[in-house]
Motif scaffolding. Structure first.
Motif, short mmCIF file in Angstrom:
data_model
loop_
_atom_site.label_atom_id
_atom_site.label_comp_id
_atom_site.label_asym_id
_atom_site.label_seq_id
_atom_site.Cartn_x
_atom_site.Cartn_y
_atom_site.Cartn_z
N LEU A 54 0.81 -1.22 0.00
CA LEU A 54 0.00 0.00 0.00
C LEU A 54 0.84 1.27 0.00
O LEU A 54 0.32 2.37 0.07
N GLY A 55 2.17 1.11 -0.06
CA GLY A 55 3.03 2.28 -0.13
C GLY A 55 3.14 3.05 1.16
O GLY A 55 3.35 4.26 1.16
N ILE A 56 3.03 2.33 2.28
CA ILE A 56 3.13 2.95 3.60
C ILE A 56 4.52 2.67 4.17
O ILE A 56 4.98 1.53 4.10
N PRO A 57 5.19 3.67 4.72
CA PRO A 57 6.51 3.42 5.32
C PRO A 57 6.42 2.28 6.32
O PRO A 57 5.50 2.22 7.14
N SER A 58 7.37 1.34 6.25
CA SER A 58 7.34 0.16 7.11
C SER A 58 7.36 0.56 8.58
O SER A 58 8.17 1.40 8.99
N PRO A 59 6.49 -0.05 9.40
CA PRO A 59 6.48 0.26 10.83
C PRO A 59 7.60 -0.42 11.59
O PRO A 59 7.87 -0.11 12.73
N LYS A 60 8.23 -1.41 10.96
CA LYS A 60 9.21 -2.21 11.69
C LYS A 60 10.54 -1.49 11.82
O LYS A 60 11.05 -0.93 10.88
N GLY A 61 11.09 -1.56 13.02
CA GLY A 61 12.38 -0.94 13.26
C GLY A 61 13.47 -1.98 13.37
O GLY A 61 13.61 -2.84 12.51
N ASP A 62 14.21 -1.95 14.47
CA ASP A 62 15.35 -2.84 14.62
C ASP A 62 15.01 -4.15 15.32
O ASP A 62 15.89 -4.96 15.59
N ILE A 63 13.74 -4.38 15.64
CA ILE A 63 13.32 -5.65 16.24
C ILE A 63 12.03 -6.11 15.57
O ILE A 63 11.35 -5.34 14.90
N ASP A 64 11.71 -7.39 15.76
CA ASP A 64 10.42 -7.89 15.32
C ASP A 64 9.76 -8.61 16.49
O ASP A 64 10.33 -8.72 17.59
N GLY A 65 8.55 -9.11 16.28
CA GLY A 65 7.79 -9.70 17.37
C GLY A 65 8.49 -10.83 18.08
O GLY A 65 8.33 -11.01 19.30
N SER A 66 9.27 -11.62 17.33
CA SER A 66 9.95 -12.77 17.93
C SER A 66 11.07 -12.36 18.89
O SER A 66 11.55 -13.18 19.68
N GLN A 67 11.48 -11.10 18.84
CA GLN A 67 12.60 -10.63 19.67
C GLN A 67 12.15 -9.84 20.89
O GLN A 67 12.98 -9.47 21.72
N VAL A 104 16.16 -9.80 28.70
CA VAL A 104 17.62 -9.79 28.67
C VAL A 104 18.15 -8.36 28.58
O VAL A 104 18.96 -7.93 29.40
N ASP A 105 17.67 -7.62 27.58
CA ASP A 105 18.15 -6.25 27.39
C ASP A 105 17.50 -5.27 28.36
O ASP A 105 18.05 -4.19 28.61
N LYS A 106 16.31 -5.64 28.86
CA LYS A 106 15.55 -4.79 29.79
C LYS A 106 15.36 -3.38 29.21
O LYS A 106 15.54 -2.37 29.89
N ASP A 107 14.98 -3.36 27.93
CA ASP A 107 14.85 -2.09 27.21
C ASP A 107 13.38 -1.87 26.82
O ASP A 107 12.99 -2.07 25.68
N ILE A 108 12.58 -1.44 27.78
CA ILE A 108 11.15 -1.25 27.52
C ILE A 108 10.91 -0.11 26.54
O ILE A 108 9.94 -0.15 25.76
N ASP A 109 11.79 0.88 26.51
CA ASP A 109 11.61 2.00 25.58
C ASP A 109 11.66 1.51 24.13
O ASP A 109 10.93 2.02 23.26
N ARG A 110 12.52 0.56 23.86
CA ARG A 110 12.62 0.00 22.52
C ARG A 110 11.34 -0.72 22.12
O ARG A 110 10.87 -0.64 20.98
N ILE A 111 10.73 -1.41 23.09
CA ILE A 111 9.47 -2.11 22.84
C ILE A 111 8.35 -1.10 22.62
O ILE A 111 7.49 -1.29 21.75
N ILE A 112 8.32 -0.04 23.40
CA ILE A 112 7.29 1.00 23.24
C ILE A 112 7.36 1.60 21.84
O ILE A 112 6.34 1.78 21.17
N THR A 113 8.57 1.92 21.41
CA THR A 113 8.75 2.49 20.06
C THR A 113 8.22 1.54 19.00
O THR A 113 7.52 1.95 18.07
#
Length: 237
Positions: A178-191, A198-207
């Motif tokens: 649909l020509g929408i900028p991909s929402p995915k960043g540096d992680i995916d659902g499996s990570q 392990v990383d204890k990085d909730i901010d990354r998950i929020i983003t």
């Protein structure tokens, strides 16, 4: 027709889930046995129950919610404004805060909830975890006794199926075609589980979660054949 729905009446949402404990051995012996039984068909002989435990976040009985991101339009006249916020912390607190949002601001007959695969995953997961946490299910999540046309949920996956119930399209694929900028960043659902435990990085998950919520709103706009949101129209609160 979705074109006639007032955008201001829709709450767009996405949830992120992880296994309820960090590893299989943290479960008591009874839950370990129940996990073995629950996943026997999915695992077959390829994985042990312990090896398969990193996928526990997709089952409400063995997973928990670590983030709920929501977005809503606050349009005035020709000015578009899409506000995004997230609930995170202890699961019971997340669910109570989300419950309060629904009951206090999105509880009218015209209000709708919208997500991607929301009917198969997000809504059932939310309702089950609320019951497990002894939280009363809000009206917008309680489907008991409701006829199909009375259910206040919009599912972008279902809208894209156009009646083809065998068809599944991921959020990422829909954005691409649909020509929408991909929402995915540096992680995916499996990570998400590793980032949480392990990383204890909730901010990354929020983003990550907020990007998915924005993507759902963008898909809904495209299905209505309206212009996409631009960065200046999106406000994180």
């Amino acid at each position: 027709m979705i074109e006639k729905i007032n955008l201001n009446n829709i709450l767009f949402l996405d949830i992120e889930t992880v296994p309820e404990t960090e590893d299989f051995n943290s479960l008591d012996s009874e839950l370990q046995e129940l996990w073995q039984q629950k996943t026997q068909y999915q695992r077959k002989d390829d994985y042990s129950a312990e090896e398969f435990y990193d996928r526990a976040g997709i089952w409400a009985e063995f997973g928990k919610i670590v983030c709920i991101s929501v977005g809503y339009f606050a349009n005035k006249s020709e000015i578009r404004n899409f506000r995004v916020t997230s609930f995170f912390g202890e699961e019971a607190t997340i669910l109570k805060d989300f419950n309060n949002l629904l009951n206090n601001h999105f509880n009218q007959a015209q209000n709708l909830l919208c997500g991607h695969n929301i009917k198969e995953f997000d809504i059932p997961f939310l309702a089950r975890r609320m019951i497990i946490n002894n939280i009363t299910i809000p009206n917008k999540l309680n489907l008991f006794g409701k006829k199909p046309w009375e259910i206040p949920h919009l599912d972008t996956l279902e809208l894209w199926k156009f009646g083809d119930y065998k068809h599944y399209t991921s959020l990422k694929l829909m954005c691409k075609v649909l020509g929408i900028p991909s929402p995915k960043g540096d992680i995916d659902g499996s990570q998400v589980g590793q980032v949480y435990y392990v990383d204890k990085d909730i901010d990354r998950i929020i983003t990550y979660c907020e990007k998915d919520t924005i993507a759902v709103a963008q898909i809904f706009l495209r299905l209505r054949q309206e212009s996409l949101l631009i960065e200046d129209e999106i406000i994180h609160v």
